[in-house]
Write a protein that holds these residues in place. Structure first.
Motif, PDB file in Angstrom:
ATOM      1  N   SER A  12       0.843  -1.202   0.000  1.00  0.00           N
ATOM      2  CA  SER A  12       0.000   0.000   0.000  1.00  0.00           C
ATOM      3  C   SER A  12       0.880   1.254   0.000  1.00  0.00           C
ATOM      4  CB  SER A  12      -0.897   0.014   1.236  1.00  0.00           C
ATOM      5  OG  SER A  12      -0.118   0.226   2.401  1.00  0.00           O
ATOM      6  N   GLU A  13       0.247   2.366  -0.227  1.00  0.00           N
ATOM      7  CA  GLU A  13       0.957   3.647  -0.210  1.00  0.00           C
ATOM      8  C   GLU A  13       1.584   3.902   1.168  1.00  0.00           C
ATOM      9  OE1 GLU A  13       2.434   7.047  -2.036  1.00  0.00           O
ATOM     10  OE2 GLU A  13       1.362   5.381  -2.972  1.00  0.00           O
ATOM     11  N   SER A  14       0.843   3.602   2.229  1.00  0.00           N
ATOM     12  CA  SER A  14       1.388   3.838   3.573  1.00  0.00           C
ATOM     13  C   SER A  14       2.542   2.877   3.878  1.00  0.00           C
ATOM     14  CB  SER A  14       0.293   3.727   4.630  1.00  0.00           C
ATOM     15  OG  SER A  14      -0.248   2.438   4.676  1.00  0.00           O
ATOM     16  N   GLU A  15       2.484   1.667   3.360  1.00  0.00           N
ATOM     17  CA  GLU A  15       3.582   0.719   3.552  1.00  0.00           C
ATOM     18  C   GLU A  15       4.820   1.156   2.773  1.00  0.00           C
ATOM     19  OE1 GLU A  15       0.711  -3.156   4.334  1.00  0.00           O
ATOM     20  OE2 GLU A  15       1.406  -2.730   2.302  1.00  0.00           O
ATOM     21  N   LEU A  16       4.620   1.668   1.565  1.00  0.00           N
ATOM     22  CA  LEU A  16       5.732   2.227   0.789  1.00  0.00           C
ATOM     23  C   LEU A  16       6.409   3.351   1.571  1.00  0.00           C
ATOM     24  CD1 LEU A  16       4.247   2.437  -2.819  1.00  0.00           C
ATOM     25  CD2 LEU A  16       6.386   1.303  -2.214  1.00  0.00           C
ATOM     26  N   GLU A  17       5.596   4.212   2.145  1.00  0.00           N
ATOM     27  CA  GLU A  17       6.139   5.346   2.909  1.00  0.00           C
ATOM     28  C   GLU A  17       6.886   4.865   4.149  1.00  0.00           C
ATOM     29  OE1 GLU A  17       4.205   8.943   3.501  1.00  0.00           O
ATOM     30  OE2 GLU A  17       3.533   9.049   1.421  1.00  0.00           O
ATOM     31  N   PHE A  18       6.337   3.886   4.850  1.00  0.00           N
ATOM     32  CA  PHE A  18       6.983   3.380   6.055  1.00  0.00           C
ATOM     33  C   PHE A  18       8.370   2.835   5.745  1.00  0.00           C
ATOM     34  CE2 PHE A  18       8.005   0.157   9.195  1.00  0.00           C
ATOM     35  CZ  PHE A  18       7.755   0.823  10.386  1.00  0.00           C
ATOM     36  N   TYR A  24      15.737   7.108   8.897  1.00  0.00           N
ATOM     37  CA  TYR A  24      15.405   8.371   9.589  1.00  0.00           C
ATOM     38  C   TYR A  24      14.698   9.366   8.678  1.00  0.00           C
ATOM     39  CZ  TYR A  24      18.720   6.349  12.835  1.00  0.00           C
ATOM     40  OH  TYR A  24      19.377   5.481  13.681  1.00  0.00           O
ATOM     41  N   GLY A  25      14.050   8.881   7.633  1.00  0.00           N
ATOM     42  CA  GLY A  25      13.317   9.741   6.719  1.00  0.00           C
ATOM     43  C   GLY A  25      14.189  10.443   5.696  1.00  0.00           C
ATOM     44  N   ASP A  26      15.509  10.219   5.754  1.00  0.00           N
ATOM     45  CA  ASP A  26      16.420  10.879   4.817  1.00  0.00           C
ATOM     46  C   ASP A  26      16.078  10.496   3.386  1.00  0.00           C
ATOM     47  OD1 ASP A  26      17.733  12.057   6.904  1.00  0.00           O
ATOM     48  OD2 ASP A  26      19.477  10.735   6.832  1.00  0.00           O
ATOM     49  N   GLU A  27      15.830  11.486   2.577  1.00  0.00           N
ATOM     50  CA  GLU A  27      15.540  11.333   1.148  1.00  0.00           C
ATOM     51  C   GLU A  27      14.475  10.273   0.891  1.00  0.00           C
ATOM     52  OE1 GLU A  27      18.627  12.045  -1.775  1.00  0.00           O
ATOM     53  OE2 GLU A  27      20.093  11.907  -0.138  1.00  0.00           O
ATOM     54  N   TYR A  28      13.448  10.286   1.736  1.00  0.00           N
ATOM     55  CA  TYR A  28      12.444   9.236   1.634  1.00  0.00           C
ATOM     56  C   TYR A  28      11.696   9.259   0.306  1.00  0.00           C
ATOM     57  CZ  TYR A  28       7.887  11.485   2.358  1.00  0.00           C
ATOM     58  OH  TYR A  28       6.732  12.200   2.197  1.00  0.00           O
ATOM     59  N   LEU A  60      17.260  -2.044   6.060  1.00  0.00           N
ATOM     60  CA  LEU A  60      16.980  -1.536   7.407  1.00  0.00           C
ATOM     61  C   LEU A  60      15.625  -2.039   7.907  1.00  0.00           C
ATOM     62  CD1 LEU A  60      18.258   2.138   7.041  1.00  0.00           C
ATOM     63  CD2 LEU A  60      19.269   0.339   8.482  1.00  0.00           C
ATOM     64  N   SER A  61      14.640  -2.088   7.045  1.00  0.00           N
ATOM     65  CA  SER A  61      13.276  -2.484   7.432  1.00  0.00           C
ATOM     66  C   SER A  61      13.147  -3.963   7.761  1.00  0.00           C
ATOM     67  CB  SER A  61      12.287  -2.149   6.317  1.00  0.00           C
ATOM     68  OG  SER A  61      12.226  -0.767   6.109  1.00  0.00           O
ATOM     69  N   ARG A  62      14.070  -4.754   7.288  1.00  0.00           N
ATOM     70  CA  ARG A  62      13.936  -6.198   7.527  1.00  0.00           C
ATOM     71  C   ARG A  62      14.469  -6.622   8.893  1.00  0.00           C
ATOM     72  NH1 ARG A  62      18.929  -8.915   5.493  1.00  0.00           N
ATOM     73  NH2 ARG A  62      20.434  -7.304   5.974  1.00  0.00           N
ATOM     74  N   TRP A  63      15.125  -5.740   9.641  1.00  0.00           N
ATOM     75  CA  TRP A  63      15.748  -6.149  10.898  1.00  0.00           C
ATOM     76  C   TRP A  63      14.822  -6.169  12.096  1.00  0.00           C
ATOM     77  CZ3 TRP A  63      19.434  -9.200  10.556  1.00  0.00           C
ATOM     78  CH2 TRP A  63      20.438  -9.050   9.606  1.00  0.00           C
ATOM     79  N   SER A  64      13.717  -5.448  12.037  1.00  0.00           N
ATOM     80  CA  SER A  64      12.810  -5.482  13.187  1.00  0.00           C
ATOM     81  C   SER A  64      11.367  -5.385  12.713  1.00  0.00           C
ATOM     82  CB  SER A  64      13.113  -4.359  14.183  1.00  0.00           C
ATOM     83  OG  SER A  64      12.867  -3.107  13.603  1.00  0.00           O
ATOM     84  N   CYS A  65      10.546  -6.161  13.376  1.00  0.00           N
ATOM     85  CA  CYS A  65       9.127  -6.195  13.049  1.00  0.00           C
ATOM     86  C   CYS A  65       8.384  -5.350  14.078  1.00  0.00           C
ATOM     87  CB  CYS A  65       8.630  -7.642  13.060  1.00  0.00           C
ATOM     88  SG  CYS A  65       6.930  -7.806  12.519  1.00  0.00           S
ATOM     89  N   LYS A  66       8.052  -4.147  13.672  1.00  0.00           N
ATOM     90  CA  LYS A  66       7.364  -3.226  14.571  1.00  0.00           C
ATOM     91  C   LYS A  66       5.864  -3.536  14.591  1.00  0.00           C
ATOM     92  CE  LYS A  66      10.758   0.453  13.959  1.00  0.00           C
ATOM     93  NZ  LYS A  66      11.826  -0.469  13.772  1.00  0.00           N
TER      94      LYS A  66
END
Length: 130
Positions: A12-18, A24-28, A60-66
């Protein structure tokens, strides 16, 4: 493999953004556009020009399941497995991922867990044969 592709393409769009904001949001926005290309044009297989944008945020996203972001975690792990299977990622170790993340994989909803573990297992077999 089909389930893995179906999962990443259902992002989804929100998952893409996450995922795109994982550094840290750099050049997201740049990460987000590159992530869209990686998923929808390249079936999740990274190329040499994408090792920073977007692969850095995928890794980076694969290291922790929030909490409430299980799909983003699963999608990131699937992209890495697909890139390994495609021969594009020679640096990530599926054995290390299983060792470090098995507890997180076990907490995923069953459908996501099965997709992630199955594709990572295929990638592990691929790495063992290579």
């Amino acid at each position: 493999m089909k389930q893995a592709l179906t999962l990443i393409k259902s992002i989804s769009e929100s998952e893409l953004e996450f995922i795109s904001k994982a550094d840290y949001g750099d050049e997201y926005l740049r990460h987000k556009e590159a992530l869209k290309k990686l998923i929808f044009e390249q079936n999740g297989i990274v190329n040499a020009d994408q090792l920073w944008f977007p692969y850095e945020v995928v890794e980076l996203s694969r290291w922790s399941c929030k909490e409430d972001h299980e799909r983003e975690f699963a999608i990131s792990n699937v992209i890495i497995a697909l890139s390994i299977l495609g021969g594009a990622d020679t640096t990530n170790s599926t054995e290390y991922m299983f060792d470090q993340l098995s507890h997180a994989y076990e907490r995923l909803p069953l459908e996501l867990r099965n997709i992630v573990v199955d594709i990572l297992f295929l990638a592990k077999v691929f790495q063992e044969k290579s």
